[in-house]
Motif scaffolding. Structure first.
Motif, PDB file in Angstrom:
ATOM      1  N   ASN A  41      17.466  48.318  31.615  1.00  9.80           N
ATOM      2  CA  ASN A  41      19.118  47.595  31.186  1.00  9.80           C
ATOM      3  C   ASN A  41      19.464  48.763  30.280  1.00  9.80           C
ATOM      4  O   ASN A  41      19.237  49.781  29.735  1.00  9.80           O
ATOM      5  N   THR A  42      20.303  47.585  29.507  1.00 10.25           N
ATOM      6  CA  THR A  42      22.040  48.149  29.048  1.00 10.25           C
ATOM      7  C   THR A  42      20.701  48.816  27.121  1.00 10.25           C
ATOM      8  O   THR A  42      20.927  50.117  26.904  1.00 10.25           O
ATOM      9  N   PRO A  45      16.931  51.324  29.141  1.00  6.72           N
ATOM     10  CA  PRO A  45      17.586  52.176  30.513  1.00  6.72           C
ATOM     11  C   PRO A  45      16.153  52.838  30.363  1.00  6.72           C
ATOM     12  O   PRO A  45      14.859  53.461  29.686  1.00  6.72           O
ATOM     13  N   LYS A  63      20.699  49.605  38.414  1.00  6.59           N
ATOM     14  CA  LYS A  63      20.441  49.989  37.044  1.00  6.59           C
ATOM     15  C   LYS A  63      20.304  50.228  36.371  1.00  6.59           C
ATOM     16  O   LYS A  63      21.461  51.468  36.981  1.00  6.59           O
ATOM     17  N   VAL A  64      19.948  50.537  35.206  1.00  8.41           N
ATOM     18  CA  VAL A  64      20.188  51.573  34.004  1.00  8.41           C
ATOM     19  C   VAL A  64      19.842  52.619  33.720  1.00  8.41           C
ATOM     20  O   VAL A  64      18.474  52.708  33.182  1.00  8.41           O
ATOM     21  N   GLU A  66      19.389  57.050  32.158  1.00 11.09           N
ATOM     22  CA  GLU A  66      19.023  57.884  31.188  1.00 11.09           C
ATOM     23  C   GLU A  66      18.683  58.399  31.457  1.00 11.09           C
ATOM     24  O   GLU A  66      17.037  59.141  31.507  1.00 11.09           O
ATOM     25  N   GLY A  85      24.811  51.385  39.473  1.00 11.56           N
ATOM     26  CA  GLY A  85      24.612  51.180  38.436  1.00 11.56           C
ATOM     27  C   GLY A  85      24.568  51.865  37.827  1.00 11.56           C
ATOM     28  O   GLY A  85      25.922  51.933  37.344  1.00 11.56           O
ATOM     29  N   GLU A  86      23.966  52.769  36.336  1.00 12.98           N
ATOM     30  CA  GLU A  86      24.536  53.179  35.428  1.00 12.98           C
ATOM     31  C   GLU A  86      23.429  54.570  34.644  1.00 12.98           C
ATOM     32  O   GLU A  86      22.697  54.915  34.202  1.00 12.98           O
ATOM     33  N   ARG A  88      23.580  57.685  32.492  1.00 16.64           N
ATOM     34  CA  ARG A  88      24.080  58.034  31.278  1.00 16.64           C
ATOM     35  C   ARG A  88      23.149  59.300  31.468  1.00 16.64           C
ATOM     36  O   ARG A  88      22.144  59.608  30.658  1.00 16.64           O
TER      37      ARG A  88
END
Length: 195
Positions: A41-42, A45, A63-64, A66, A85-86, A88
């Motif tokens: 999650n944010t 991650p 999902k998140v 990085e 998702g994201e 980073r």
């Protein structure tokens, strides 16, 4: 007997060891090993520390994630089919993106419009976000075997990193999909169009 052992060891045992905290390096100066995370999650991650960790994106594409280190992809890395998702990048690099004919043909004709999208890293970025990462030495096709723009029964649309980016525009809100601060350094493209 206890007194004899104490005298044998000496009374200044450990006297050269300074346990003061003043001389310890600051936390930001201490080296950190990348440890793969298990959050998605944010606030927590999933942390990607090596090429094998990218399988988690394939398994949980909404999902998140990085990056926790610079990553070199192996030659057999298969592009992630779809991602919403994201990711980073945390200003790390991903190198070794290599979209070959075989990988591109695996992505061909997956779309209902008759188009196939093939990207070296992600075939379709569908509302997902990729930010703050640099891709190094991206290769699309091979000098002796350029990519064709047509797959079996469909038009093949290829991109060095993403085959297609859905729901993205420059005026988007932060939670909308797209790419932010993504750089490509070193791109070789070998493509052909059939006559």
């Amino acid at each position: 007997a206890e007194e004899d052992m104490f005298e044998e060891m000496g009374s200044d045992q450990g006297g050269d060891l300074d346990m003061s905290v003043e001389d310890m390096p600051a936390e930001e100066d201490m080296p950190r090993a990348c440890v793969s995370g298990r959050g998605f999650n944010t606030q927590a991650p999933f942390r990607i520390c090596n090429a094998e960790d990218f399988e988690e994106i394939r398994n949980a594409p909404s999902k998140v994630f990085e990056l926790g280190d610079d990553i070199t992809l192996p030659p057999d890395f298969q592009p992630i089919p779809s991602f919403n998702g994201e990711l980073r990048g945390k200003d790390f690099t991903i190198s070794g993106v290599n979209l070959t004919n075989t990988k591109a043909m695996n992505a061909a004709c997956q779309d209902s419009t008759g188009d196939g999208y093939a990207g070296g890293f992600i075939n379709v970025l569908d509302g997902g976000v990729v930010r703050d990462v640099t891709f190094l030495n991206v290769r699309v096709g091979e000098e002796n075997s350029p990519l064709s723009s047509f797959g079996t029964g469909c038009q093949l649309i290829v991109g060095g990193i993403f085959g297609n980016i859905v729901e993205s525009d420059d005026a988007r809100a932060p939670e909308e999909g797209g790419i932010d601060n993504v750089q490509v350094r070193g791109l070789q493209m070998y493509t052909k169009t059939p006559a």
